[in-house]
Design an enzyme around this catalytic site. Structure first.
Site, short mmCIF file in Angstrom:
data_model
loop_
_atom_site.label_atom_id
_atom_site.label_comp_id
_atom_site.label_asym_id
_atom_site.label_seq_id
_atom_site.Cartn_x
_atom_site.Cartn_y
_atom_site.Cartn_z
N THR A 129 0.83 -1.21 0.00
CA THR A 129 0.00 0.00 0.00
C THR A 129 0.87 1.26 0.00
OG1 THR A 129 -1.43 1.31 1.46
CG2 THR A 129 -0.11 -0.38 2.51
N ASP A 130 0.30 2.36 -0.52
CA ASP A 130 1.03 3.64 -0.47
C ASP A 130 1.18 4.15 0.96
OD1 ASP A 130 -1.62 4.35 -0.02
OD2 ASP A 130 -1.68 5.96 -1.51
N GLU A 131 0.42 3.56 1.89
CA GLU A 131 0.46 4.06 3.27
C GLU A 131 1.80 3.80 3.93
OE1 GLU A 131 -3.17 3.62 5.51
OE2 GLU A 131 -4.34 3.39 3.69
N TYR A 157 -1.30 -0.14 11.13
CA TYR A 157 -1.57 -0.88 9.89
C TYR A 157 -0.43 -0.69 8.90
CZ TYR A 157 -3.25 -1.36 5.06
OH TYR A 157 -3.34 -1.66 3.72
N LYS A 161 2.30 -3.39 7.31
CA LYS A 161 2.49 -3.62 5.86
C LYS A 161 3.94 -3.34 5.47
CE LYS A 161 -0.06 -4.54 3.01
NZ LYS A 161 -0.48 -5.87 2.48
P1 NAD Z 1 -9.93 -6.89 3.02
O1 NAD Z 1 -9.87 -6.65 4.50
O2 NAD Z 1 -11.21 -6.64 2.30
O3 NAD Z 1 -9.50 -8.39 2.70
C1 NAD Z 1 -8.46 -9.04 3.40
C2 NAD Z 1 -8.66 -10.54 3.23
O4 NAD Z 1 -7.56 -11.20 3.89
C3 NAD Z 1 -9.94 -11.08 3.89
O5 NAD Z 1 -10.60 -11.96 3.03
C4 NAD Z 1 -9.43 -11.79 5.14
O6 NAD Z 1 -10.27 -12.88 5.54
C5 NAD Z 1 -8.07 -12.26 4.67
N1 NAD Z 1 -7.14 -12.50 5.79
C6 NAD Z 1 -6.84 -11.65 6.82
N2 NAD Z 1 -5.96 -12.22 7.65
C7 NAD Z 1 -5.69 -13.46 7.14
C8 NAD Z 1 -4.85 -14.51 7.55
N3 NAD Z 1 -4.12 -14.43 8.67
N4 NAD Z 1 -4.78 -15.63 6.76
C9 NAD Z 1 -5.52 -15.73 5.64
N5 NAD Z 1 -6.36 -14.76 5.21
C10 NAD Z 1 -6.44 -13.63 5.96
O7 NAD Z 1 -8.75 -6.01 2.43
P2 NAD Z 1 -8.57 -5.42 0.96
O8 NAD Z 1 -9.00 -4.01 0.96
O9 NAD Z 1 -9.13 -6.35 -0.04
O10 NAD Z 1 -6.97 -5.42 0.85
C11 NAD Z 1 -6.28 -6.51 0.27
C12 NAD Z 1 -4.80 -6.20 0.23
O11 NAD Z 1 -4.57 -5.03 -0.53
C13 NAD Z 1 -4.19 -5.95 1.61
O12 NAD Z 1 -2.92 -6.54 1.65
C14 NAD Z 1 -4.09 -4.43 1.69
O13 NAD Z 1 -3.03 -4.04 2.52
C15 NAD Z 1 -3.82 -4.10 0.23
N6 NAD Z 1 -4.26 -2.75 -0.21
C16 NAD Z 1 -5.55 -2.34 -0.01
C17 NAD Z 1 -5.96 -1.09 -0.47
C18 NAD Z 1 -7.38 -0.60 -0.31
O14 NAD Z 1 -7.66 0.55 -0.62
N7 NAD Z 1 -8.32 -1.43 0.14
C19 NAD Z 1 -5.03 -0.26 -1.12
C20 NAD Z 1 -3.71 -0.72 -1.32
C21 NAD Z 1 -3.36 -1.98 -0.86
P1 TYD Z 2 -10.39 4.59 4.90
O1 TYD Z 2 -11.43 4.17 3.92
O2 TYD Z 2 -10.41 4.02 6.28
O3 TYD Z 2 -8.98 4.35 4.19
P2 TYD Z 2 -7.48 4.79 4.66
O4 TYD Z 2 -7.53 5.27 6.06
O5 TYD Z 2 -6.74 3.50 4.53
O6 TYD Z 2 -7.06 5.84 3.70
O7 TYD Z 2 -10.45 6.16 5.06
C1 TYD Z 2 -10.31 7.03 3.94
C2 TYD Z 2 -10.34 8.46 4.45
O8 TYD Z 2 -11.66 8.72 4.98
C3 TYD Z 2 -9.37 8.71 5.58
O9 TYD Z 2 -8.82 10.02 5.44
C4 TYD Z 2 -10.22 8.66 6.83
C5 TYD Z 2 -11.57 9.15 6.35
N1 TYD Z 2 -12.74 8.56 7.06
C6 TYD Z 2 -13.74 9.38 7.61
O10 TYD Z 2 -13.68 10.61 7.52
N2 TYD Z 2 -14.79 8.78 8.24
C7 TYD Z 2 -14.90 7.42 8.38
O11 TYD Z 2 -15.88 6.92 8.99
C8 TYD Z 2 -13.87 6.59 7.81
C9 TYD Z 2 -13.94 5.09 7.91
C10 TYD Z 2 -12.82 7.20 7.15
#
Ligand code: NAD
Ligand code: TYD
Length: 343
Positions: A129-131, A157, A161
């Site tokens: 992630t970019d975070e 978090y 990562k």
């Molecule tokens: P999500 O929480 O929707 O899905 C995570 C999945 O991982 C779930 O199905 C969960 O059951 C599984 N999981 C968690 N712990 C586990 C374990 N110990 N063993 C096996 N499975 C496990 O998350 P997401 O948003 O789909 O993110 C997926 C990946 O992409 C993550 O690695 C996250 O860091 C990365 N990512 C997400 C975003 C975003 O905006 N959502 C952006 C950049 C990167």
């Molecule tokens: P989020 O979807 O949790 O993603 P991330 O923190 O990984 O970027 O949040 C996106 C942005 O929205 C973040 O700046 C926090 C803000 N936010 C709110 O203002 N209210 C909320 O209830 C949530 C979940 C997030």
């Protein structure tokens, strides 16, 4: 081609699996996909509903921290896409331990399994992630994260990562493993767990409730449609250079206030639905990705993230799939595994 996808029942994972099995990415027409997922609170087999009868799909319930299981699964995988993770910043502030276990120890376990038992010629993509780069100031809009920006994770978090990022790098460097890392900005699209801001706000508004906006609402995120992210991961798998990191972003920066106003408008809601609440502790101000490397070197470009059309399409999906998110919000989605697999 057999692809092992960890975390494949989550938001990005399930979109990735559908895309890989159904959309015939060039070169992957006959690909088989094995999903390994622990089905934590955010893992939902209903995200993969309908695939059970596909002979090229198999689901395995298990934990990425289970070394022997991971060794069995990597043994015949041509590619490992490692996305299993604890993914929500607010939860990591409440309790960081599950994040360190799943994201740091889990990544080490999968990497080690691949090192010991991985099929010859296997590629390993770590979805990060970019975070991990920390936060950018609002005052200098030209500043963006590049792959050379030092890691400066601010939330538990992001720190967990970043531990995975460093392990991925170390396993490539020390063991010459074919490991690649992607660092993507915030995703949106179907099947996102309604704790993340877009599905939370959309489903709250569809239920007539208010939306909790943190702090002054000026924090900025760079929004990318999940299909564009999945295509970037497939592009890196196909063409990336071993050991390299690739940033993935939509060039689509919005403040949370702008995002909220767009969602209010697209759901026909009024400004009275905004509820300003206390800020998230340590809230990163701005994320912005410079994706020049993946664009120039691998030819990837976002094609489904254009605003506001892509946001509208996503909101329409939640409006058309009320049953899906109502079952998530009520907890009923947890019964699906028992129904399908009898455990
Ligand atoms: P999500 O929480 O929707 O899905 C995570 C999945 O991982 C779930 O199905 C969960 O059951 C599984 N999981 C968690 N712990 C586990 C374990 N110990 N063993 C096996 N499975 C496990 O998350 P997401 O948003 O789909 O993110 C997926 C990946 O992409 C993550 O690695 C996250 O860091 C990365 N990512 C997400 C975003 C975003 O905006 N959502 C952006 C950049 C990167
Ligand atoms: P989020 O979807 O949790 O993603 P991330 O923190 O990984 O970027 O949040 C996106 C942005 O929205 C973040 O700046 C926090 C803000 N936010 C709110 O203002 N209210 C909320 O209830 C949530 C979940 C997030």
């Amino acid at each position: 081609m057999k692809i092992l996808v960890t975390g494949g029942a989550g938001f990005i994972g399930s979109n990735f699996v559908r895309r890989t099995l159904q959309d015939a990415y060039p070169g992957l027409e006959g690909a088989e996909v094995v999903v390994l997922d622990a089905l934590t609170y955010s893992g939902n087999l209903e995200n993969l509903a309908g695939l059970e009868s596909n002979p090229r799909y198999r689901f395995v319930k298990g934990d990425v921290c289970d070394g022997p299981l991971m060794e069995r699964l990597v043994a015949d995988a041509d590619a490992v896409i490692h996305m299993a993770a604890e993914s929500h910043v607010d939860r990591s502030i409440l309790d960081s331990r599950p994040f360190i276990v799943a994201n740091a120890l889990g990544t080490q376990t999968v990497l080690d399994a691949a090192r010991r038992k991985g099929k010859k010629g296997q590629r390993f993509v770590y979805v990060s992630t970019d975070e991990v780069y920390g936060s950018l100031p609002l005052e200098n809009p030209d500043l963006k994260f590049t792959e050379d920006t030092p890691l400066a994770a601010n939330s538990p978090y992001a720190a967990s990562k970043a531990a995975g990022d460093l392990l991925a790098r170390a396993y490539h460097h020390t063991f010459q493993m074919d490991v690649l890392t992607t660092r993507c900005s915030n995703n949106f699209g179907p099947y996102q767990f309604p704790e993340k801001v877009i599905p939370l706000f959309v489903t709250n508004l569809l239920e007539g409730q208010q939306v909790p906006l943190y702090g002054d609402g000026k924090n900025v995120r760079d929004w990318l449609h999940v299909d564009d992210h999945c295509e970037a991961v497939l592009t890196v798998l196909e063409k990336g250079r071993a050991g390299e990191v690739y940033n993935v972003g939509g060039n689509n920066e919005r403040s949370n206030l702008e995002l909220t106003h767009s969602i209010l408008e697209l759901t026909g809601s009024g400004n009275d639905k905004i509820k300003y609440v206390a800020d998230r502790p340590g809230h990163d101000r701005r994320y912005a990705i410079d994706a020049t490397k993946i664009e120039r070197q691998l030819g990837w470009r976002p094609t489904r993230s254009a605003w506001p059309g892509a946001l509208k399409q996503t909101i329409d999906w939640y409006r058309d799939n009320t049953e899906w998110w109502k079952r998530v919000k009520s907890g009923a989605y947890r019964e699906y595994y028992a129904r399908q697999y009898g455990a």
